[in-house]
Scaffold this active site. Structure first.
Site, PDB file in Angstrom:
ATOM      1  N   THR A   1       0.823  -1.208   0.000  1.00 47.24           N
ATOM      2  CA  THR A   1       0.000   0.000   0.000  1.00 47.24           C
ATOM      3  C   THR A   1       0.860   1.261   0.000  1.00 47.24           C
ATOM      4  OG1 THR A   1      -1.679  -1.182   1.262  1.00 47.24           O
ATOM      5  CG2 THR A   1      -1.846   1.203   1.212  1.00 47.24           C
TER       6      THR A   1
ATOM      7  N   TYR B   1     -13.134  -4.287  -0.536  1.00 51.43           N
ATOM      8  CA  TYR B   1     -14.377  -3.808  -1.150  1.00 51.43           C
ATOM      9  C   TYR B   1     -15.466  -4.873  -1.214  1.00 51.43           C
ATOM     10  CZ  TYR B   1     -17.594  -1.306  -4.211  1.00 51.43           C
ATOM     11  OH  TYR B   1     -18.705  -0.697  -4.722  1.00 51.43           O
TER      12      TYR B   1
ATOM     13  N   TYR C   1      -2.195 -10.501   4.759  1.00 53.19           N
ATOM     14  CA  TYR C   1      -2.166  -9.097   5.190  1.00 53.19           C
ATOM     15  C   TYR C   1      -3.585  -8.688   5.563  1.00 53.19           C
ATOM     16  CZ  TYR C   1      -1.356  -3.987   4.917  1.00 53.19           C
ATOM     17  OH  TYR C   1      -1.278  -2.643   5.184  1.00 53.19           O
TER      18      TYR C   1
ATOM     19  N   ARG D   1      -8.686  -0.538   5.531  1.00 53.40           N
ATOM     20  CA  ARG D   1      -8.667  -0.350   4.084  1.00 53.40           C
ATOM     21  C   ARG D   1      -9.563  -1.342   3.349  1.00 53.40           C
ATOM     22  NH1 ARG D   1      -4.800   3.047   1.986  1.00 53.40           N
ATOM     23  NH2 ARG D   1      -3.171   3.764   3.422  1.00 53.40           N
TER      24      ARG D   1
ATOM     25  N   LYS E   1       0.891 -10.082   8.262  1.00 53.56           N
ATOM     26  CA  LYS E   1       1.031  -8.681   8.650  1.00 53.56           C
ATOM     27  C   LYS E   1      -0.351  -8.242   9.110  1.00 53.56           C
ATOM     28  CE  LYS E   1       1.894  -4.036   6.833  1.00 53.56           C
ATOM     29  NZ  LYS E   1       2.177  -3.196   5.630  1.00 53.56           N
TER      30      LYS E   1
ATOM     31  N   ILE F   1       6.388  -4.664   9.605  1.00 56.56           N
ATOM     32  CA  ILE F   1       6.590  -4.122   8.257  1.00 56.56           C
ATOM     33  C   ILE F   1       6.243  -2.648   8.380  1.00 56.56           C
ATOM     34  CG2 ILE F   1       5.858  -4.137   5.845  1.00 56.56           C
ATOM     35  CD1 ILE F   1       5.430  -7.163   6.126  1.00 56.56           C
TER      36      ILE F   1
END
Length: 292
Positions: free
Chosen positions: A46, A109, A135, A140, A164, A206
């Site tokens: 990202t 989404y 992840y 998000r 992550k 990270i």
């Protein structure tokens, strides 16, 4: 130390003023963070603004990053999305020379069920020649990958080696640490909670801010992993304001402002993101000075 213990850096993608990829800036950045002592690099997550990059740009960035890194530290490639079969095809076509693993975000989404998330990663696991990191970033994706789903994937697929996790849920972190396989890595996806996550047993982070301050941040993480929280805590506290400012107007605008300040690359981002405002850039300059 395991190759993915410690500080990984979610590399920004430097851009020229016209929005084209700044490859000399990317070289500067890679050398800056590797020389700063980080343990591995993540290309085109990202923070790398992967959503605004064309397919041929991604391929060139991945290739260039591997060339400049020259096997100095392990490399991870970010390849994710919300079309399972398209992602699997992209992973199959990925030129993996120089890379050790894939980091793939939970589908965004679409808001799949936990079973849908499980089957998504099952399909990716079956179609990648590399190790795979999950992840989870609900802020998000608009959906959370539960601890149960995470640990189910960890137990069922040997090439799924870690997660992550940027959920911010310590209840979830506790469950993952309790129920995961011994060699499965829980990795912080949020710079500010890295210290307490390592105290729970996380393998590291990270990081976004380590683009700009790799030495300070990776030294703090190594102290945590060594159990030296007495020396790690002051370092952690000293970085809180800088970290807050780096995310104040979205990622990676803040950290790119810091990178411009120290002469690594420009602060240019691609729309719909905007560069840090003048007021924020000045505050970031001040916070960098405080960090030395």
């Amino acid at each position: 130390m395991n190759r993915f213990h410690g500080t990984g850096v979610a590399l920004v993608t430097p851009f020229n003023a016209d929005g084209s990829v700044d490859y000399p800036g990317l070289r500067n950045l890679i050398d800056h963070v590797v020389d700063g002592g980080v343990e591995y690099l993540v290309s085109l997550g990202t923070t790398g603004e992967a959503a605004t990059l064309k397919k041929d740009e991604k391929k060139k960035i991945w290739s260039f990053t591997a060339e400049v890194n020259n096997n100095r530290v392990p490399l991870v490639a970010g390849i994710g999305g919300n079309d399972t079969h398209a992602i699997a095809n992209e992973i199959r076509e990925f030129e993996s020379s120089g890379y050790s693993a894939i980091l793939s975000v939970s589908p965004y989404y679409s808001k799949p069920t936990q079973e849908g998330i499980y089957r998504h990663y099952q399909h990716l696991s079956e179609h990648t020649p590399l190790d795979l990191f999950l992840y989870n970033v609900p802020g998000r994706t608009s959906s959370n990958m539960s601890a149960e789903t995470t640990c189910r994937l960890a137990h069922d697929f040997k090439n799924i080696i870690g997660i992550k996790d940027a959920s911010g849920s310590f209840d979830q972190f506790n469950q993952i640490m309790r129920d995961k396989p011994a060699d499965f890595l829980l990795i912080s996806g949020d710079d500010p909670v890295t210290l307490p996550m390592i105290a729970l047993g996380a393998a590291g982070v990270i990081s976004v801010i380590a683009n700009a301050v790799p030495r300070q941040f990776s030294d703090m993480v190594r102290a945590c992993l060594a159990g030296d929280f007495k020396s790690a805590q002051p370092a952690h506290l000293s970085q809180i304001e800088f970290t807050r400012l780096c995310f104040a107007e979205g990622n990676p605008a803040g950290v790119k402002s810091a990178l411009q300040r120290i002469g690594i690359c420009s602060d240019t981002v691609r729309l719909p993101l905007l560069s840090a405002s003048a007021g924020l850039a000045a505050a970031i300059d001040s916070a960098l000075n405080d960090l030395g």
